[in-house]
Design a protein around this motif. Structure first.
Motif, PDB file in Angstrom:
ATOM      1  N   ALA A   1       0.839  -1.206   0.000  1.00 25.16           N
ATOM      2  CA  ALA A   1       0.000   0.000   0.000  1.00 25.16           C
ATOM      3  C   ALA A   1       0.875   1.258   0.000  1.00 25.16           C
ATOM      4  O   ALA A   1       0.440   2.320  -0.445  1.00 25.16           O
ATOM      5  N   ASP A   2       2.116   1.149   0.492  1.00 19.44           N
ATOM      6  CA  ASP A   2       3.005   2.321   0.582  1.00 19.44           C
ATOM      7  C   ASP A   2       3.692   2.652  -0.744  1.00 19.44           C
ATOM      8  O   ASP A   2       4.287   3.712  -0.892  1.00 19.44           O
ATOM      9  N   TYR A   3       3.664   1.704  -1.685  1.00 21.52           N
ATOM     10  CA  TYR A   3       4.394   1.850  -2.948  1.00 21.52           C
ATOM     11  C   TYR A   3       3.749   2.928  -3.818  1.00 21.52           C
ATOM     12  O   TYR A   3       2.528   2.942  -3.964  1.00 21.52           O
ATOM     13  N   GLY A   4       4.565   3.840  -4.379  1.00 21.13           N
ATOM     14  CA  GLY A   4       3.967   4.880  -5.214  1.00 21.13           C
ATOM     15  C   GLY A   4       4.998   5.680  -5.984  1.00 21.13           C
ATOM     16  O   GLY A   4       6.199   5.376  -5.974  1.00 21.13           O
ATOM     17  N   ALA A   5       4.491   6.731  -6.664  1.00 22.60           N
ATOM     18  CA  ALA A   5       5.318   7.497  -7.598  1.00 22.60           C
ATOM     19  C   ALA A   5       6.479   8.211  -6.892  1.00 22.60           C
ATOM     20  O   ALA A   5       7.593   8.260  -7.430  1.00 22.60           O
TER      21      ALA A   5
END
Ligand code: SAM
Length: 288
Positions: free
Chosen positions: A165-169
């Protein structure tokens, strides 16, 4: 004077008529082990020049000054300047610069204030401007390491990998430019006033080269941002609306990379995003 002793801090600030500003993210450390450990983790010696953002009353600044060649500390709140003049008077290798670090040319500042030294950053960052400040520090392109305390939630996002859920741009942007390490957590009880959230110290080490070859770095980050702007959508739908590409064409591109047409952006690692961005570019070359 112990710059992390709660009673001494209160007396010092009262003497200077200082009032805490929430909008400037002013939470000062009250546990001596924290600035000592942050400074230890920054890998300093007499050949290092440190840029610190937000010295506050100078507890981390003093630890940095003991270990490094020079420290240039940028503080936005002018009410803290007389306090810092008092608390840092024993150090002749510290310069305090008044201003907004988010609006400064940080590379020029490091060249001017820390000539001939290996430039690094070490700070307990104001939490309300963490992302723009970290972006500016990375884009300055000259700091070998950036060792900073930030909110734990942001630290996790910076270090996260696919399918979480923490993974992002923003994490992918940081990981493209730096190796990332989550070092240790600091509880709210170590600050005055106490923040609502736990903090974490991270270290970013600038990469000499990008981690992967990619034909167009700008396009890579347009693809990544489009994928995570609508992270609940499939990658095909997110890229189709974000980049204005045809869905059939995108499904074909994904198939060519061995990816399921229903895959979501959060399942792709940096290498898969780089391959996808190159393939989209190849598709464009063919159309032109
Ligand atoms: N270093 C001190 C410590 O660890 O106790 C204080 C850290 S406090 C979290 C953040 C500091 O950043 C405050 O002193 C605040 O006034 C300063 N600050 C906030 N925004 C700033 C900005 N844009 N540029 C420079 N300093 C800023």
């Amino acid at each position: 004077m112990d710059l992390t002793d709660y009673n001494e801090i209160r007396a010092l600030l009262a003497r200077h008529g200082f009032r805490f500003s929430k909008s400037l993210g002013q939470n000062f450390l009250t546990a001596a082990w924290v600035p000592e450990r942050i400074a230890d983790e920054a890998g300093l010696d007499e050949n290092t020049g440190v840029v610190e953002i937000g010295p506050g009353i100078g507890c981390l600044t003093a630890e940095l000054a003991k270990r490094a060649g020079k420290v240039a500390a940028i503080e936005l709140d002018k009410a803290l300047l007389p306090v810092l003049r008092e608390t840092l008077r024993d150090f002749d290798n510290v310069t305090v610069i008044r201003g907004d670090a988010a609006k400064m040319d940080l590379r020029a500042l490091a060249e001017e204030r820390l000539p001939g030294l290996r430039p690094v950053v070490c700070a307990n960052l104001p939490y309300n401007v963490t992302t723009p400040l970290l972006t500016a520090l990375i884009e300055a392109g000259c700091f070998e390491t950036i060792t900073v305390m930030i909110q734990r939630e942001v630290a996790r996002r910076i270090c996260a990998g696919p399918d979480s859920a923490d993974y992002g741009a923003f994490g992918l942007f940081v990981q493209w430019h730096c190796e990332t390490e989550l070092l240790f957590d600091v509880p709210p009880s170590c600050f005055v006033p106490q923040p609502k959230v736990t903090s974490s110290v991270i270290r970013l080490t600038r990469r000499a080269e990008p981690p992967l070859p990619v034909r167009d770095e700008k396009l890579l980050f347009r693809v990544i941002r489009a994928a995570f702007n609508q992270r609940r959508k499939t990658l095909v739908n997110a890229l189709s609306s974000g980049l204005g590409l045809g869905k059939d064409e995108l499904e074909e591109t994904l198939a060519g990379l061995g990816l399921d047409p229903r895959v979501r952006g959060e399942a792709l690692d940096l290498a898969a995003f780089a391959a996808l961005s190159d393939k989209i570019l190849t598709g464009k070359d063919e159309v032109l």
